[in-house]
Scaffold this motif. Sequence first.
Motif, PDB file in Angstrom:
ATOM      1  N   PRO A 149      29.436  11.145  11.450  1.00 42.22           N
ATOM      2  CA  PRO A 149      27.660  11.288  11.285  1.00 42.22           C
ATOM      3  C   PRO A 149      27.338  12.017  10.888  1.00 42.22           C
ATOM      4  CG  PRO A 149      28.361   8.989  12.357  1.00 42.22           C
ATOM      5  CD  PRO A 149      29.897  10.265  13.057  1.00 42.22           C
ATOM      6  N   ALA A 150      27.256  12.583  12.333  1.00 37.79           N
ATOM      7  CA  ALA A 150      26.960  14.514  11.959  1.00 37.79           C
ATOM      8  C   ALA A 150      26.906  15.141  11.290  1.00 37.79           C
ATOM      9  CB  ALA A 150      26.565  14.759  14.156  1.00 37.79           C
ATOM     10  N   LYS A 160      19.014   6.271   9.236  1.00 41.40           N
ATOM     11  CA  LYS A 160      20.144   5.113   9.133  1.00 41.40           C
ATOM     12  C   LYS A 160      20.957   5.239   7.824  1.00 41.40           C
ATOM     13  CE  LYS A 160      17.660   0.187   7.689  1.00 41.40           C
ATOM     14  NZ  LYS A 160      15.818  -0.432   7.381  1.00 41.40           N
ATOM     15  N   ASP A 161      20.139   6.242   6.797  1.00 46.14           N
ATOM     16  CA  ASP A 161      20.369   6.712   5.471  1.00 46.14           C
ATOM     17  C   ASP A 161      21.862   7.423   5.937  1.00 46.14           C
ATOM     18  OD1 ASP A 161      18.310   6.379   4.164  1.00 46.14           O
ATOM     19  OD2 ASP A 161      17.952   8.062   4.149  1.00 46.14           O
ATOM     20  N   ILE A 162      22.221   7.639   7.096  1.00 48.05           N
ATOM     21  CA  ILE A 162      23.084   8.731   7.197  1.00 48.05           C
ATOM     22  C   ILE A 162      24.591   6.913   8.036  1.00 48.05           C
ATOM     23  CG2 ILE A 162      24.631  10.085   8.855  1.00 48.05           C
ATOM     24  CD1 ILE A 162      22.686  11.296   6.550  1.00 48.05           C
ATOM     25  N   PHE A 163      23.885   6.476   8.503  1.00 46.66           N
ATOM     26  CA  PHE A 163      24.913   5.659   9.210  1.00 46.66           C
ATOM     27  C   PHE A 163      24.549   4.149   8.176  1.00 46.66           C
ATOM     28  CE2 PHE A 163      23.691   6.058  13.690  1.00 46.66           C
ATOM     29  CZ  PHE A 163      23.855   6.689  14.854  1.00 46.66           C
ATOM     30  N   GLY A 164      24.177   3.946   7.301  1.00 47.46           N
ATOM     31  CA  GLY A 164      24.303   3.271   6.370  1.00 47.46           C
ATOM     32  C   GLY A 164      25.404   4.281   5.395  1.00 47.46           C
ATOM     33  N   ILE A 216      27.611  23.853   8.810  1.00 46.99           N
ATOM     34  CA  ILE A 216      26.854  23.471   9.479  1.00 46.99           C
ATOM     35  C   ILE A 216      26.677  24.858  11.390  1.00 46.99           C
ATOM     36  CG2 ILE A 216      25.508  20.910  10.410  1.00 46.99           C
ATOM     37  CD1 ILE A 216      28.234  19.792   8.828  1.00 46.99           C
ATOM     38  N   SER A 217      25.797  24.723  11.603  1.00 47.89           N
ATOM     39  CA  SER A 217      25.543  25.999  12.753  1.00 47.89           C
ATOM     40  C   SER A 217      25.739  24.415  13.551  1.00 47.89           C
ATOM     41  CB  SER A 217      24.490  26.447  12.247  1.00 47.89           C
ATOM     42  OG  SER A 217      23.192  25.356  12.683  1.00 47.89           O
ATOM     43  N   ALA A 218      26.086  25.221  14.892  1.00 44.42           N
ATOM     44  CA  ALA A 218      25.789  24.351  16.106  1.00 44.42           C
ATOM     45  C   ALA A 218      24.770  23.634  16.643  1.00 44.42           C
ATOM     46  CB  ALA A 218      26.187  24.946  16.970  1.00 44.42           C
ATOM     47  N   GLU A 219      23.895  24.903  16.706  1.00 47.95           N
ATOM     48  CA  GLU A 219      21.745  24.427  16.311  1.00 47.95           C
ATOM     49  C   GLU A 219      21.877  22.725  15.126  1.00 47.95           C
ATOM     50  OE1 GLU A 219      23.120  27.485  15.772  1.00 47.95           O
ATOM     51  OE2 GLU A 219      23.005  28.424  17.835  1.00 47.95           O
ATOM     52  N   ALA A 220      22.178  23.052  14.155  1.00 49.27           N
ATOM     53  CA  ALA A 220      21.914  21.693  13.793  1.00 49.27           C
ATOM     54  C   ALA A 220      22.765  20.446  13.432  1.00 49.27           C
ATOM     55  CB  ALA A 220      22.012  22.645  12.195  1.00 49.27           C
ATOM     56  N   LEU A 221      24.070  20.957  13.936  1.00 51.13           N
ATOM     57  CA  LEU A 221      24.681  19.594  14.694  1.00 51.13           C
ATOM     58  C   LEU A 221      23.676  19.032  15.826  1.00 51.13           C
ATOM     59  CD1 LEU A 221      27.877  18.774  13.235  1.00 51.13           C
ATOM     60  CD2 LEU A 221      28.438  19.813  15.404  1.00 51.13           C
ATOM     61  N   GLU A 263      22.892  15.104  15.777  1.00 50.80           N
ATOM     62  CA  GLU A 263      23.555  14.155  16.809  1.00 50.80           C
ATOM     63  C   GLU A 263      22.538  13.498  17.670  1.00 50.80           C
ATOM     64  OE1 GLU A 263      26.080  16.769  19.176  1.00 50.80           O
ATOM     65  OE2 GLU A 263      27.944  16.224  17.374  1.00 50.80           O
ATOM     66  N   LYS A 264      21.891  14.804  17.691  1.00 49.27           N
ATOM     67  CA  LYS A 264      20.924  14.228  18.963  1.00 49.27           C
ATOM     68  C   LYS A 264      19.103  12.696  18.571  1.00 49.27           C
ATOM     69  CE  LYS A 264      16.431  15.708  21.852  1.00 49.27           C
ATOM     70  NZ  LYS A 264      15.129  16.613  22.087  1.00 49.27           N
ATOM     71  N   LYS A 265      19.471  13.026  16.946  1.00 49.39           N
ATOM     72  CA  LYS A 265      18.534  12.075  16.329  1.00 49.39           C
ATOM     73  C   LYS A 265      19.421  11.001  16.000  1.00 49.39           C
ATOM     74  CE  LYS A 265      16.012  16.304  13.619  1.00 49.39           C
ATOM     75  NZ  LYS A 265      15.281  16.447  12.389  1.00 49.39           N
ATOM     76  N   LEU A 266      20.928  11.356  15.830  1.00 47.12           N
ATOM     77  CA  LEU A 266      21.493   9.893  15.494  1.00 47.12           C
ATOM     78  C   LEU A 266      21.251   9.321  16.952  1.00 47.12           C
ATOM     79  CD1 LEU A 266      24.133  11.293  13.620  1.00 47.12           C
ATOM     80  CD2 LEU A 266      22.901   9.962  12.487  1.00 47.12           C
ATOM     81  N   LEU A 267      21.331   9.638  17.993  1.00 48.10           N
ATOM     82  CA  LEU A 267      22.048   9.043  19.331  1.00 48.10           C
ATOM     83  C   LEU A 267      20.374   8.843  19.573  1.00 48.10           C
ATOM     84  CD1 LEU A 267      23.855   8.932  21.997  1.00 48.10           C
ATOM     85  CD2 LEU A 267      22.837  10.711  22.687  1.00 48.10           C
TER      86      LEU A 267
END
Length: 578
Positions: free
Chosen positions: A183-184, A201-205, A268-273, A277-281
Amino acid sequence: ESLQSGTLRPEYRGRYTVAVSLAEAETIRRIMHMRLEKKLIDGSDMQLALRCSEAKNMIFDRSSNFQDPPRYQREASWQSLRYLNCDMYFQDAQLNTLIRAMQYTPIRERVVFFMTILGCRRRATYRWKSTPLSKLFKILSEFHMLKNRSQAVRMRESMKEKGLLPYDAFRMFNVKKTGQLSPAEVWGALVWLGLKDLTPKDIFGFVEAADKNGDRNIDYQEFIDILRNPDAAAKEGKQDDGKLGDDDDDDDDDDDAKNSKSAPEAIISAEALKSYEKKLLAYEDKELKEEGKHQMREIKEAQMAAQRRRAEIETEEEEKQVMAGQMKPNPDSSESCVVWDFTTSRKPVGVAKLNDSHYHMRRQGQNYLKVYANSAITLTPNIRDDLKGNMGGERINAYTIVMEVKFDSLPCQKKASDDMKDGGMVSTERALLNLNRLEEADAMLTVDSDGAVGIAGVYDKRIKMVAKKWHFVTVVADCKEGKMTVYIDGMPANTLDAKKAASSSSSSSSSSSSSLAPLELDSQDFSVAPDKLLAFFSTDSSKMDCEIDVKRIWLYRDAKSETMIGLMNEEFMARDPW
């Protein structure tokens, strides 16, 4: 506004679609033929047509004045009937119509209702998860579907503008090189392609709509399906019986791989990833877990209701044969006891496999049930509304359970870790009895590699079972007293006393049992639910590693005394010495 008003999808009021049996259809057709060139009902303008759902909803007879309904109304009725008939393979356009027709029904209710129907029809309840129908249980409404589709179109067009082949794009988006887009990574890909203001929510959908195998990631084939234009595919005849593609698409994918650029750089940079991931978690912990837990409980309730209905149907069929003297009831139940007998040539009513387990009868001098590794069974105690709750509760709070079981080989010992040398062996366990009807807790009774029976992980090694020998394992429990005792062949083998454990908190027994739900009336982990009893099941798959043979299981609606247990064991042994 036009979409919400229904202007684009007109419907005629007073028009109904009714499912009828073949016999009913024949009767209706006879009436239609008798009333040729006349109104079916005098003084009424009723119109009637007979359609066959399995023949692409084709009309095979109609009244003289029948007029076709609007296309959407006809399609919505047809796809709804297919859904009620447990069809699982829908084309994209058909699935879109079904989602529109059911968009005001919450997803949780769709799943529960569908699984209940499956249970009544005695069909496998797990197959729908890998079929096109699974989208109906992921996409709430046509607007969510439209949003996912618009994101997919934007992704496809942006890739064309950048001159990217699907294979190159997939490799670029797959920063972690796992062969699957997390998802990230999907979030990062959509941002790089120009989609802004996205939320977790958009990403999980988006991922849920694309994910077909339920692993919550997007593999390459799923990625290709996202990019495919479903309207163009339908026009070209590339959809058949609800399948989303054919071999030609696979050939195109192979060509993309051959023509792709070598070693594309990650975008996609490591920092952005890490940020994604943090927001999704955080969103998953806050929103999805509780919602998913509630949905799983409702699904399990639906499964149990379906199993109950199947048992009622089987009971009705069995009672006809019992009344005719063709067989004895199995299970044999009364107000005080129910007995499941696996030594006959047929499965007891109300017994079902769990976790896609496999079990069947084997004959070696006499029938018995072999429960394989990673397998379990569920039993329905209150099969004929005989067995009720006791001691003032809805569940059975005082009971005695007897299991006639045999191990070909006891659970083996394993190394605690690969780097440990000799002496680092730990004993493994095999689940024997689980009283949590929602399958949310570990087994209450387990057997270890020494043949001892443990209660909630606490073992007493004085009395043990041995391999290749039939044993009577008896469990006597009293929730009011907070006490459970296990007997092996009539000999006390282990005891759990909640009151003593509470008064001596420093003992090992109390520390082990402190993680249990309170041992009180209607305790989820201690009392027996009248509608479900789990044998050989554990939430820990490592506790289901070996086979178990079983001949009979008894459930008594009272806590037997130790003297009575001894007499019962002598009676059982005399009746069945082998």
